[in-house]
Every structure is written in C-alpha cells, then in structure tokens.
Scaffold this motif. Sequence first.
Motif, PDB file in Angstrom:
ATOM      1  N   GLN A 273      -5.215  -4.912   1.761  1.00  0.00           N
ATOM      2  CA  GLN A 273      -5.265  -6.241   2.430  1.00  0.00           C
ATOM      3  C   GLN A 273      -3.996  -7.004   2.062  1.00  0.00           C
ATOM      4  O   GLN A 273      -3.615  -7.095   0.899  1.00  0.00           O
ATOM      5  CB  GLN A 273      -6.495  -7.014   1.960  1.00  0.00           C
ATOM      6  N   ASP A 274      -3.350  -7.576   3.112  1.00  0.00           N
ATOM      7  CA  ASP A 274      -2.137  -8.371   2.822  1.00  0.00           C
ATOM      8  C   ASP A 274      -2.530  -9.844   2.646  1.00  0.00           C
ATOM      9  O   ASP A 274      -3.718 -10.201   2.759  1.00  0.00           O
ATOM     10  CB  ASP A 274      -1.096  -8.173   3.931  1.00  0.00           C
ATOM     11  N   THR A 275      -1.514 -10.737   2.420  1.00  0.00           N
ATOM     12  CA  THR A 275      -1.798 -12.158   2.137  1.00  0.00           C
ATOM     13  C   THR A 275      -2.298 -12.874   3.375  1.00  0.00           C
ATOM     14  O   THR A 275      -2.898 -13.955   3.284  1.00  0.00           O
ATOM     15  CB  THR A 275      -0.535 -12.854   1.614  1.00  0.00           C
ATOM     16  N   ALA A 276      -2.063 -12.252   4.524  1.00  0.00           N
ATOM     17  CA  ALA A 276      -2.563 -12.872   5.750  1.00  0.00           C
ATOM     18  C   ALA A 276      -3.992 -12.446   6.047  1.00  0.00           C
ATOM     19  O   ALA A 276      -4.554 -12.831   7.069  1.00  0.00           O
ATOM     20  CB  ALA A 276      -1.656 -12.516   6.936  1.00  0.00           C
ATOM     21  N   GLY A 277      -4.522 -11.649   5.158  1.00  0.00           N
ATOM     22  CA  GLY A 277      -5.908 -11.201   5.365  1.00  0.00           C
ATOM     23  C   GLY A 277      -6.058  -9.977   6.246  1.00  0.00           C
ATOM     24  O   GLY A 277      -7.176  -9.660   6.646  1.00  0.00           O
ATOM     25  N   ASN A 278      -4.949  -9.340   6.572  1.00  0.00           N
ATOM     26  CA  ASN A 278      -5.047  -8.121   7.377  1.00  0.00           C
ATOM     27  C   ASN A 278      -5.484  -6.927   6.491  1.00  0.00           C
ATOM     28  O   ASN A 278      -5.031  -6.777   5.351  1.00  0.00           O
ATOM     29  CB  ASN A 278      -3.701  -7.796   8.031  1.00  0.00           C
ATOM     30  N   LEU A 279      -6.373  -6.109   7.060  1.00  0.00           N
ATOM     31  CA  LEU A 279      -6.905  -4.935   6.320  1.00  0.00           C
ATOM     32  C   LEU A 279      -6.314  -3.643   6.890  1.00  0.00           C
ATOM     33  O   LEU A 279      -6.133  -3.501   8.097  1.00  0.00           O
ATOM     34  CB  LEU A 279      -8.428  -4.865   6.418  1.00  0.00           C
ATOM     35  N   GLY A 280      -6.065  -2.723   5.983  1.00  0.00           N
ATOM     36  CA  GLY A 280      -5.607  -1.379   6.390  1.00  0.00           C
ATOM     37  C   GLY A 280      -6.456  -0.296   5.703  1.00  0.00           C
ATOM     38  O   GLY A 280      -6.768  -0.409   4.512  1.00  0.00           O
TER      39      GLY A 280
ATOM     40  N   GLN B 124      -8.670   1.066   0.995  1.00  0.00           N
ATOM     41  CA  GLN B 124      -8.483  -0.117   1.850  1.00  0.00           C
ATOM     42  C   GLN B 124      -7.431  -1.021   1.219  1.00  0.00           C
ATOM     43  O   GLN B 124      -7.463  -1.271   0.020  1.00  0.00           O
ATOM     44  CB  GLN B 124      -9.809  -0.854   1.972  1.00  0.00           C
TER      45      GLN B 124
END
Length: 458
Positions: free
Chosen positions: A4-11, A2
Amino acid sequence: MQAQDTAGNLGLSPSVTARVDNTPPGRVDVGLEGGDGWRNTNDFAASWTNPAENDRAPIVGATYKICSASASGTCTQTDVPGDGISRIPLQAPGPGEWTVSMWRHDAAGNTDPDAASVPVTLRYDPEPPQVSFNPPDASDPTLITAPVVDKISGLADGSIEISPAGSGTWQALKTTTDGGRLVARIDDATLPAGSYQVRATAHDQAHNEASTTQRSDGQPMTLTLPLRIATTLGAGIPRERIERTTVRRHGKRRVTQRRVTRVFHSIALALGRRAQIAGQLTNRDGQGLAGADVQVLESSETTPEHLIGDVTTDPAGRFTYTASGTTSRTLRFTYAGSAVTLPAQSSVRLVTPAASSLRVNRSRVLNGQSVTFGGHVASVPVPAGGKLVQLEVQLAGRWQTFRTVRTDQAGNWSVPYKFARTRGIQWYRFRVELPREAGYPFAAGTSKSIRVRVRGRA
C-alpha cells in the motif's frame, strides 16, 4: 503479498506455493528378486514398493548397505539416485553370505538410517564342489562312498553311476547323502561279472556341478564284479539206492553192487507224508558257511510265494528241513548274503497227487443188482463246483473210465452202478482217478483199488 502506498493504493503479488516436509521417509519392506537362495552368478536385485504420499516430498534416491554375514563382517554403503526409485541392482562383494538393508531419501533432503529395511541375504557361490571316491572297504566291498568338499554353500545332492568298461552306458545307483559324502551300494548279485567304471556327480546349494571317476589317491575308480565272495546253496531230497555194475575179472563176469545216495530236486510226496530236505551252503572253495540264516519260501498254483520258515547252517554249512505233503508246491531256499558274501538260492519241487478214499456198499452181488461206490476227497480245498472224480474198472489189464462225477463242496461223492452183463463168477477191480485241474494245487492221483465179486448165469 500486499503493498500500500501513501495514497492508499493497494498492490497484490501473484500467489506462490510453499512446500514443507521435515519428516524422513519411513521404513519399507525390501524383497530379493528370485529369492534368497544360493546363486552361482553375481547378479542380484532388491526391490520394494513406495507407498503413495501425495502431501510429502517425493522419493529421489536410496542408500543401501552391504555387510558380511559373519559376526565380524565389514560393511560398505552406497547412494543410488533416482526419482521414485524402487529397485536397486546388486552384486555381492565376493563369494559367501552378505546382508543388504536400504533406506530412502526424499526431495526435501530428509533421510534416516534408522529407518533402514529389514536386511535380506545375498548368497553367492561361483565355485564347484570337490568330489573324489574313497577306496573300497574290504569289510564292506559293495559300499561306495564319495566325500564332497564345498566350503561356501555346501553339498546339496548328487549321484553315483556305474558303467561296464568301454560301453559308455551309465546306470544310476540309488544314492543318498550322509553328512558331506555321497553313498551308494552296488548290487553285484544282479550285475554281470566284469570290469566296471564308477562316476560320481555332486551339486552344491548354488547348483554348481562337479564329477569325477577317480579315487582320492588319484587312481581311476574301476571295479571288478562280483565284489563279494561267491556262494553256492544246494538243496534236495536224498534217496539211497542200490546200483549194480557188471565187471569182468579173470575172464568172468561178476555183478557188484553198492549203496549210493542220489539227491533229487523234484519228488512225488503223498498227501500227509513227510520228506526231509537236506542242503549245504558253501563258498567258492567248497567250505561250509556256519551260522548262516537260510529262509524257506513256498509257492503253489494258488498261492503267491511267502515265507514259511527258516533254518540255520551248522559248522559245516549243512541244514535240514522237513516238509509235508500238503499241496503240490515249490520250496525255495534262499541265503540273503552278507557284506562279504553273495546271496544264493536253490529250489525243490514237491508234487503231491490228489487223494480220495474209495468204498462200496456191497462186495458180493448178483448180475442185475446194483452197488454204490462212494468216497471222500482228502486233498482239500476242492475247486469251486466240486472236484472231478473218474471211477475206473480194470479190463484186460487196462484201466477204463466208466463213470465221472463231481464231489460236493466238502469233497464227498457217490456213484450207483448196476451190473448187467456178467456171466459166471467175475472179480472186478475198481479204483478212483482224480485228474489234474487248473486252479487245483494237486497232481493227478489215484485211490487204492477195491474188488467186487459178481455172479451171473453160467
């Protein structure tokens, strides 16, 4: 995984499977196809069964090790790849015994020589045995021996055969193995005399075969039968008699007589009487065989042949045997032979007539009166149902039967008779005849005669 970017998006990444196996495959039992016996072809295969292990790395190869079975033998090791391998073709490095063990490899690279299988044995022998005949032994000429040499698998079995020279027909002899040789005996007492060839065939443990018709010295194995010294056994009952011969001397006839002994091979021997049988065992030159055992066997119409005695020859090869008149029977005198002499036999026939007593209750009677004849049959046992007895009277010089009767089971009999046609004074002579009957081991016999005086009207 998993991310997570700084905008809180998860991949999320796609899932993958991780396979981990750090345990080597375990030991399995290995079998040798076709068994572990000796073979004459270098073609072997070891096989096994892989156990199901769904959570383990699959089998992808195996390693086998071949070692010489000798204590100081060397070993060779070979890797064999193969998915799910469960069989390995094998060849022995050479003739002899070899041991084979195996361990497996899995797809994770795990393997452990300490998990090798229990060794199985390869036995390979491509070489036939070597066989030849020993020369015959003069002290035991009927014994035939054929040494067999097989350095690898060893002698298994074999046969020795004999054939009349030039016939092409072979007869198997009873053959045994004794250590490393084939052994048989030739019964020269039953085979026709003549020249014979002998052949030996040997098999080793690997079923290799070799045969020969030669001796160890390279000479052909030929024999002339009989191998043993011929013997003659004569037996009979000697009887002395006077022989008279008419000769012409100086123009005159003269009768000379001499006492001679004749030997009979069949005589009549009355019930209870004895006869001395004389015999001699000699070799082909007429020399007596001393100390030989001669067996006496008896057979009759009602009894199979059986042993009744034995005698030993004297220094001249002679023997005697006293026989009694018990039943009509044949006595067979047999010499079994020895390692250097052939067997021999001779037969003597003893014919014993049936016997009965004869009595009458009155020896003087008047015409019209009766007498009772009776007696006892001594030649027992009597047949089932009694022995047939014929009462005879002598008329005009000839014996004529006038009554027949059967005895009881104990052999007793009686016959009443009434005189009815006598005129004047007559002396009648009577006797009993016992005819020959099947199943009754006696010849026809007659009793002593008796006389009866009968007085009738003049």
